[in-house]
Design a protein around this motif. Structure first.
Motif, PDB file in Angstrom:
ATOM      1  N   GLY A 122       0.843  -1.187   0.000  1.00  0.00           N
ATOM      2  CA  GLY A 122       0.000   0.000   0.000  1.00  0.00           C
ATOM      3  C   GLY A 122       0.876   1.233   0.000  1.00  0.00           C
TER       4      GLY A 122
ATOM      5  N   LYS B  51      -4.301  -0.043   0.679  1.00  0.00           N
ATOM      6  CA  LYS B  51      -4.434   1.138   1.529  1.00  0.00           C
ATOM      7  C   LYS B  51      -3.586   2.297   1.004  1.00  0.00           C
TER       8      LYS B  51
ATOM      9  N   GLN C 162      -9.335   2.598  -0.748  1.00  0.00           N
ATOM     10  CA  GLN C 162      -9.140   2.476   0.694  1.00  0.00           C
ATOM     11  C   GLN C 162      -8.218   3.586   1.193  1.00  0.00           C
TER      12      GLN C 162
END
Length: 539
Positions: free
Chosen positions: A290, A327, A384
Motif C-alpha cells: 500500500g 491502503k 481504501q
C-alpha cells in the motif's frame, strides 16, 4: 545522437527500434443532408454499436489491468450517454443540415478545447477521452474495423498521443515502451501504462518525428528521456541501467505475492512513500502492500496558488483507483519549516522548524483544511484511503480535527455526495510531546505513523538542516529508539496499529529492532520495498 526530454509516466529502460503508431486516418467532410432525422438515426445507431465495442474493451481491460482501470471504458460509455455531448451533435445535424461525421468532429473539437482550457489538470486529461469516444463513433460510421496496429515487434511505440482504447489493445509482449509527443500524466492512458508496467515517456514534443520510424532508440523511463540513435557511451550506460532494472525485476518475481513474514512467523506490512501521482507506478512495480505516506503538500508546493477541491479530488481519486483496494495513507498538508509556498504568506520566522507549520496552519486556517478534507473524503469512495495528521502535540488538537471532520462529513451528506464513513484516521508521531501522551492519543485515533526525521530532530534538539551538526545528529540515538518503543507500547495497549514512515524505516540495520518492538508497518521509498521485504523474510 538526438536527445528528447519528456515526462516520465512509468520507469524502466527500453532499447529497440521505433515504430510510429499507425491508425486509420478518417477524413471528415462537411456534407449537406436533406433528411436530418435519418442522419440523427445514423448517429444513434453508431452510439449503440460503439457502446457494445466499449463493453468488449472493458472486459479485456478487466483481465489485463483490473477493475479500477477497466472503469475507463465505463466512463467512455457514460460519455456516449452524456446529454451535453449528444445534444450538441444532434443540434449541429438538425440546425446546419449536415452529416453526422461532421457534427461529431465539431463537437469533439469543441469539448476537447473546453477541457484543455480548464485549470484542473485532471479535467485537462479528459480531452483525450472525448477524442477517443468521438473517433470510435467516426470509425463506426465509416465502417472502419478500428483494429489495432499490427506489430512485428519488439518495438518502441511512438505516437502523437495514444488514447486508452489504443493502449489497452497493444500486444504487451511486443511493446518495449511507448513515447508520445503530447499527452497528460493525468490521462487514463498514462494510468494504464503504469498499471501495465510499460516504460513510458509522454510530452516529448514535436521533436519526436515520423522520420525516426525504424531507428534505434533508448528510452529512459526513469528520467523521462529518449535517445535517438544513441552514441556508444550512452548505449553502454543505458544497457547497464537496464541490467540493474532487470535484476530488480527478478528479485520482484521471487518475492511478489509473498507475505512479509520473518522466519519466526512475525508479519509486518511493507508500504511505500510517494510525493505525487507519478510515483504510483513505482509503488505497483515494486509490489508494495500500500502507500504508507502520500505527502500531499507537494500538491501545494507545485502550485502557484491554493489547489482547488476538484484538483485535489482528481489526484486522490486517481491514486486510490490505481492502488485498486490497497491502503493509501494521505498526510494532510505539511507546509512550513523547510517547505515553503509563497502564496501562504507565512513570513520569516526565527525558528521555522518550531513555528507555524503543518496542523497548526490547518487548525487556524480551517477553510484551507476543510477544502482538503472534502477532497479526501470524496476520494474515499473510490478506494481504501486513510488520513493522517502531522505535528500533533496534544489530545485537544486531535479532538478539534475530529470536530472539523464531522462538519465536512455533514456537508457532504447534505449535498448527497458519496464517501466512506469508515475512513481510518491517524496521527504522525514526530514530537516528544506526542510520545509522552501517546497512550491518551491512541484512544482518539485508528493508527500511529512515526516520522523519524522530525522525531530525531526534536528529541536531540538538533536542526537536521544544519550541516555543521551532522556529526552530532544520530538517528540511532538510544533516546530516539526509546521514543519509538514507547509509542509502540501505547498504540498496542489501546488496540491500534503503528507504523514508521520516516527515513529510519528503510535502515535495514534497524529492521530487526523494529520487529522486536512490534512495529506493524514500515513505509519506505518504492525502490526500498524489495530489499526491505528480503531483509524481513531473512530475519
Amino acid at each position: 545522437m538526438i536527445t528528447l526530454e519528456g515526462k516520465s509516466v512509468y520507469g524502466g529502460i527500453a532499447i529497440g527500434k521505433i515504430a510510429f503508431y499507425k491508425r486509420d486516418e478518417i477524413t471528415i467532410k462537411r456534407c449537406h443532408v436533406e433528411d436530418t432525422d435519418q442522419e440523427v438515426k445514423r448517429f444513434e445507431e453508431a452510439r449503440a454499436r460503439a457502446s457494445l465495442e466499449l463493453q468488449e474493451l472493458h472486459d479485456k481491460a478487466m483481465e489485463d489491468v483490473g477493475e479500477a482501470n477497466a472503469m475507463i471504458f465505463e466512463i467512455h460509455q457514460m460519455m456516449l450517454e452524456d446529454l451535453d455531448y449528444v445534444e450538441s451533435v444532434v443540434n449541429i445535424i438538425t440546425t446546419q443540415e449536415v452529416n453526422a461525421e461532421y457534427a461529431i468532429g465539431t463537437t469533439a473539437d469543441n469539448f476537447a478545447a473546453m477541457f484543455q482550457a480548464m485549470d484542473d489538470a485532471y479535467m485537462q486529461g479528459r480531452a483525450a477521452d472525448v477524442k477517443d469516444v468521438s473517433e470510435r463513433l467516426l470509425r463506426v460510421l465509416c465502417e472502419s474495423d478500428g483494429s489495432p496496429m499490427a506489430i512485428d515487434g519488439p518495438v518502441i511505440i511512438a505516437a502523437d498521443d495514444l488514447v486508452p482504447s489504443e493502449t489497452v489493445q497493444l500486444d504487451k509482449d511486443k511493446v518495449l515502451s511507448f513515447v508520445t509527443m503530447y499527452g497528460s500524466s493525468n490521462s487514463h492512458t498514462a494510468i494504464l501504462a503504469r498499471t501495465m508496467n510499460i516504460p513510458a515517456v509522454i510530452g516529448a514534443g514535436e521533436g519526436l518525428r515520423q522520420e525516426y520510424d525504424g531507428k534505434i532508440a533508448a528510452v529512459d523511463g526513469f528520467e523521462g528521456r529518449i535517445y535517438i540513435e544513441p552514441d556508444a557511451p550512452t548505449m553502454e550506460r543505458m544497457k547497464k541501467k537496464q541490467q540493474e532494472d532487470m535484476a530488480q525485476k527478478e528479485l520482484l518475481q521471487q518475492l511478489k505475492g509473498k507475505d512479509n513474514i520473518t522466519a519466526g512467523g512475525q508479519k509486518i506490512n511493507v508500504y511505500a512513500n510517494i510525493g505525487n501521482m507519478a510515483d504510483v507506478g513505482a509503488v505497483l512495480k515494486n509490489d508494495a502492500g500500500g502507500i504508507g505516506l502520500f505527502r500531499s503538500e507537494f500538491l501545494y508546493l507545485e502550485s502557484s496558488t491554493y489547489p482547488t477541491e476538484e484538483q485535489q479530488f482528481g489526484v486522490y481519486k486517481t491514486v486510490a483507483e490505481n492502488m485498486a483496494g490497497r491502503k493509501v495513507i494521505i498526510r494532510t498538508l505539511d507546509i512550513g519549516a523547510d517547505k515553503q509556498a509563497e502564496y501562504f504568506g507565512l513570513g520569516k520566522e526565527e525558528n521555522p522548524a518550531l513555528g507555524y507549520r503543518a496542523i497548526r496552519i490547518c487548525l487556524t486556517q480551517t477553510d484551507i483544511f476543510k477544502t482538503q478534507l472534502r477532497a479526501l473524503y470524496r476520494a474515499s469512495a473510490f478506494g481504501q484511503i486513510a488520513i493522517m495528521f502531522p505535528m500533533i502535540i496534544s489530545v485537544a488538537e486531535v479532538r478539534k480535527i475530529k470536530e472539523i471532520i464531522e462538519e465536512v462529513k455533514a456537508e457532504l451528506r447534505a449535498g448527497g455526495i458519496s464517501f466512506r464513513e469508515d475512513v481510518e484516521i491517524g496521527i504522525m508521531i514526530e514530537t516528544p510531546a506526542a510520545v509522552m501522551v501517546s497512550r491518551e492519543l491512541a484512544k482518539e485515533v485508528d493508527f500511529f505513523s512515526v516520522g523519524t526525521n522530525d522525531l530525531t530532530q526534536y528529541t536531540l534538539a538538533i536542526d537536521r538542516q544544519n550541516e555543521k551538526l551532522d556529526d552530532f545528529y544520530d538517528a540511532h540515538h538510544p533516546a530516539v529508539l526509546a521514543m519509538i518503543q514507547m509509542a509502540a507500547k501505547s498504540a498496542h495497549a489501546e488496540g491500534i496499529w503503528i507504523g514508521i514512515c520516516g527515513e529510519l524505516a528503510a535502515d535495514l540495520s534497524l529492521t530487526g529492532t523494529f520487529l522486536s518492538m512490534g512495529i506493524d508497518e514500515l513505509s519506505v521509498s518504492p525502490g526500498m520495498v524489495l530489499p526491505l521485504r528480503k531483509r524481513i523474510r531473512e530475519s
